[in-house]
Design a protein around this motif. Structure first.
Motif, mmCIF file in Angstrom:
data_model
loop_
_atom_site.group_PDB
_atom_site.id
_atom_site.type_symbol
_atom_site.label_atom_id
_atom_site.label_comp_id
_atom_site.label_asym_id
_atom_site.label_seq_id
_atom_site.Cartn_x
_atom_site.Cartn_y
_atom_site.Cartn_z
ATOM 1 N N ILE A 107 -8.987 15.154 -3.428
ATOM 2 C CA ILE A 107 -8.596 13.952 -4.161
ATOM 3 C C ILE A 107 -8.801 12.792 -3.197
ATOM 4 C CG2 ILE A 107 -6.727 12.771 -5.368
ATOM 5 C CD1 ILE A 107 -5.413 15.644 -5.637
ATOM 6 N N ASP A 108 -9.897 12.060 -3.378
ATOM 7 C CA ASP A 108 -10.157 10.936 -2.476
ATOM 8 C C ASP A 108 -9.483 9.686 -3.018
ATOM 9 O OD1 ASP A 108 -11.903 10.733 -4.613
ATOM 10 O OD2 ASP A 108 -13.529 9.909 -3.430
ATOM 11 N N SER A 109 -8.997 8.860 -2.123
ATOM 12 C CA SER A 109 -8.274 7.630 -2.480
ATOM 13 C C SER A 109 -7.224 7.916 -3.554
ATOM 14 C CB SER A 109 -9.254 6.563 -2.960
ATOM 15 O OG SER A 109 -10.209 6.283 -1.982
ATOM 16 N N PRO A 110 -6.273 8.806 -3.263
ATOM 17 C CA PRO A 110 -5.275 9.148 -4.284
ATOM 18 C C PRO A 110 -4.450 7.928 -4.675
ATOM 19 C CG PRO A 110 -4.613 9.985 -2.136
ATOM 20 C CD PRO A 110 -5.996 9.437 -1.983
ATOM 21 N N ASP A 111 -4.116 7.846 -5.985
ATOM 22 C CA ASP A 111 -3.326 6.696 -6.447
ATOM 23 C C ASP A 111 -1.836 6.989 -6.279
ATOM 24 O OD1 ASP A 111 -2.373 8.151 -8.710
ATOM 25 O OD2 ASP A 111 -4.134 7.543 -9.861
ATOM 26 N N ALA A 112 -1.018 5.991 -6.537
ATOM 27 C CA ALA A 112 0.429 6.074 -6.320
ATOM 28 C C ALA A 112 1.086 7.178 -7.139
ATOM 29 C CB ALA A 112 1.078 4.730 -6.636
ATOM 30 N N GLY A 113 0.489 7.553 -8.268
ATOM 31 C CA GLY A 113 1.058 8.583 -9.126
ATOM 32 C C GLY A 113 0.693 10.004 -8.730
ATOM 33 N N THR A 114 -0.127 10.173 -7.700
ATOM 34 C CA THR A 114 -0.534 11.515 -7.268
ATOM 35 C C THR A 114 0.681 12.270 -6.736
ATOM 36 O OG1 THR A 114 -2.749 10.720 -6.691
ATOM 37 C CG2 THR A 114 -2.064 12.817 -5.736
ATOM 38 N N VAL A 115 0.906 13.475 -7.270
ATOM 39 C CA VAL A 115 2.034 14.312 -6.862
ATOM 40 C C VAL A 115 1.598 15.217 -5.718
ATOM 41 C CG1 VAL A 115 3.661 16.096 -7.619
ATOM 42 C CG2 VAL A 115 2.991 14.256 -9.193
ATOM 43 N N LEU A 116 2.418 15.259 -4.667
ATOM 44 C CA LEU A 116 2.157 16.119 -3.516
ATOM 45 C C LEU A 116 2.662 17.523 -3.813
ATOM 46 C CD1 LEU A 116 3.291 13.580 -0.794
ATOM 47 C CD2 LEU A 116 0.943 14.272 -1.292
ATOM 48 N N ARG A 117 1.869 18.522 -3.465
ATOM 49 C CA ARG A 117 2.214 19.920 -3.732
ATOM 50 C C ARG A 117 2.275 20.707 -2.428
ATOM 51 N NH1 ARG A 117 4.071 18.899 -8.330
ATOM 52 N NH2 ARG A 117 2.638 18.424 -9.992
ATOM 53 N N GLU A 118 3.103 21.738 -2.413
ATOM 54 C CA GLU A 118 3.174 22.635 -1.268
ATOM 55 C C GLU A 118 1.776 23.178 -0.978
ATOM 56 O OE1 GLU A 118 4.902 27.045 -0.633
ATOM 57 O OE2 GLU A 118 6.387 25.576 -1.294
ATOM 58 N N GLY A 119 1.383 23.171 0.297
ATOM 59 C CA GLY A 119 0.069 23.675 0.687
ATOM 60 C C GLY A 119 -1.023 22.624 0.659
ATOM 61 N N ASP A 120 -0.750 21.445 0.062
ATOM 62 C CA ASP A 120 -1.733 20.353 0.102
ATOM 63 C C ASP A 120 -2.009 19.993 1.558
ATOM 64 O OD1 ASP A 120 -1.874 20.081 -2.649
ATOM 65 O OD2 ASP A 120 -0.787 18.169 -2.728
ATOM 66 N N THR A 121 -3.237 19.598 1.831
ATOM 67 C CA THR A 121 -3.565 19.034 3.124
ATOM 68 C C THR A 121 -3.717 17.538 2.927
ATOM 69 O OG1 THR A 121 -4.681 21.043 3.862
ATOM 70 C CG2 THR A 121 -5.218 19.014 5.040
ATOM 71 N N VAL A 122 -2.832 16.794 3.562
ATOM 72 C CA VAL A 122 -2.830 15.337 3.466
ATOM 73 C C VAL A 122 -3.673 14.795 4.611
ATOM 74 C CG1 VAL A 122 -1.390 13.261 3.602
ATOM 75 C CG2 VAL A 122 -0.563 15.292 2.396
ATOM 76 N N ILE A 123 -4.652 13.965 4.289
ATOM 77 C CA ILE A 123 -5.496 13.341 5.307
ATOM 78 C C ILE A 123 -5.038 11.894 5.416
ATOM 79 C CG2 ILE A 123 -7.840 12.735 6.010
ATOM 80 C CD1 ILE A 123 -7.910 15.356 3.592
ATOM 81 N N GLY A 124 -4.592 11.525 6.623
ATOM 82 C CA GLY A 124 -4.026 10.202 6.827
ATOM 83 C C GLY A 124 -4.664 9.472 7.989
ATOM 84 N N VAL A 125 -4.536 8.150 7.962
ATOM 85 C CA VAL A 125 -5.071 7.278 9.005
ATOM 86 C C VAL A 125 -3.941 6.405 9.514
ATOM 87 C CG1 VAL A 125 -6.698 5.407 9.497
ATOM 88 C CG2 VAL A 125 -7.361 7.230 7.935
ATOM 89 N N GLY A 126 -3.846 6.297 10.857
ATOM 90 C CA GLY A 126 -2.830 5.433 11.449
ATOM 91 C C GLY A 126 -2.827 5.517 12.956
ATOM 92 N N THR A 127 -1.911 4.815 13.563
ATOM 93 C CA THR A 127 -1.746 4.868 15.014
ATOM 94 C C THR A 127 -1.065 6.174 15.375
ATOM 95 O OG1 THR A 127 0.448 3.861 14.963
ATOM 96 C CG2 THR A 127 -1.455 2.344 15.113
#
Length: 159
Positions: free
Chosen positions: A126-146
């Motif tokens: 799911i690229d560029s997930p919107d605010a309504g995207t539900v997180l599920r157990e086992g999902d791999t979240v790809i994040g950017v930050g310091t």
């Protein structure tokens, strides 16, 4: 591993990297061209191994860094982008307080500073997930930050 950096006036920069069996020299020209040399011992002549244009060098660099493929799946996978920004992969563990939350309700950006740029769910991305995207157990979240944003998100995963 020791890396020595030196200026090459009118040319660019030179990086000398000590290896177990010699030395690798990388010359980055002001034009963007990269040259890779190998020297088997300190007094030996350097032999040119490769020459790359800027675009090809950046593509090869991202491949080597693991942006396209991670051969081992550690708990987190770190890729450093220009400016020290990290691109990291996090698996949502069982019992995480984020499981079954939407991105909006989890408020990850405001709570940690991490920007979620994609979610891998099985074979689906799911690229560029919107605010309504539900997180599920086992999902791999790809994040950017310091680094601080990433550390704050890691804490949030297991609160």
């Amino acid at each position: 591993m020791t890396i020595t950096e030196s200026d090459l006036p009118g040319v660019g920069k030179k990086f000398e990297i000590e290896l177990d069996d010699g030395e690798m020299i990388v010359v980055i020209h002001n034009t963007g061209k990269r040259e890779l040399f190998y020297r088997s011992e300190p007094n030996a002549d350097s032999e040119k191994t490769f020459e790359f244009g800027d675009d090809l060098a950046r593509t090869i660099g991202s491949i080597i860094e693991g942006a396209h493929f991670q051969p081992i799946e550690p708990a987190t996978q770190e890729t450093t982008l220009p400016g020290g920004i990290l691109l990291e992969w996090y698996e949502l563990p069982p019992g995480s307080p984020l499981v079954d939350e939407t991105l909006e309700s989890a408020d990850i950006g405001n709570r940690t500073g991490l920007a979620v740029v994609a979610i891998q769910r099985g074979d689906e991305v799911i690229d560029s997930p919107d605010a309504g995207t539900v997180l599920r157990e086992g999902d791999t979240v790809i994040g950017v930050g310091t680094r601080e944003n990433c550390e704050a998100f890691e804490e949030l995963l297991t609160e």
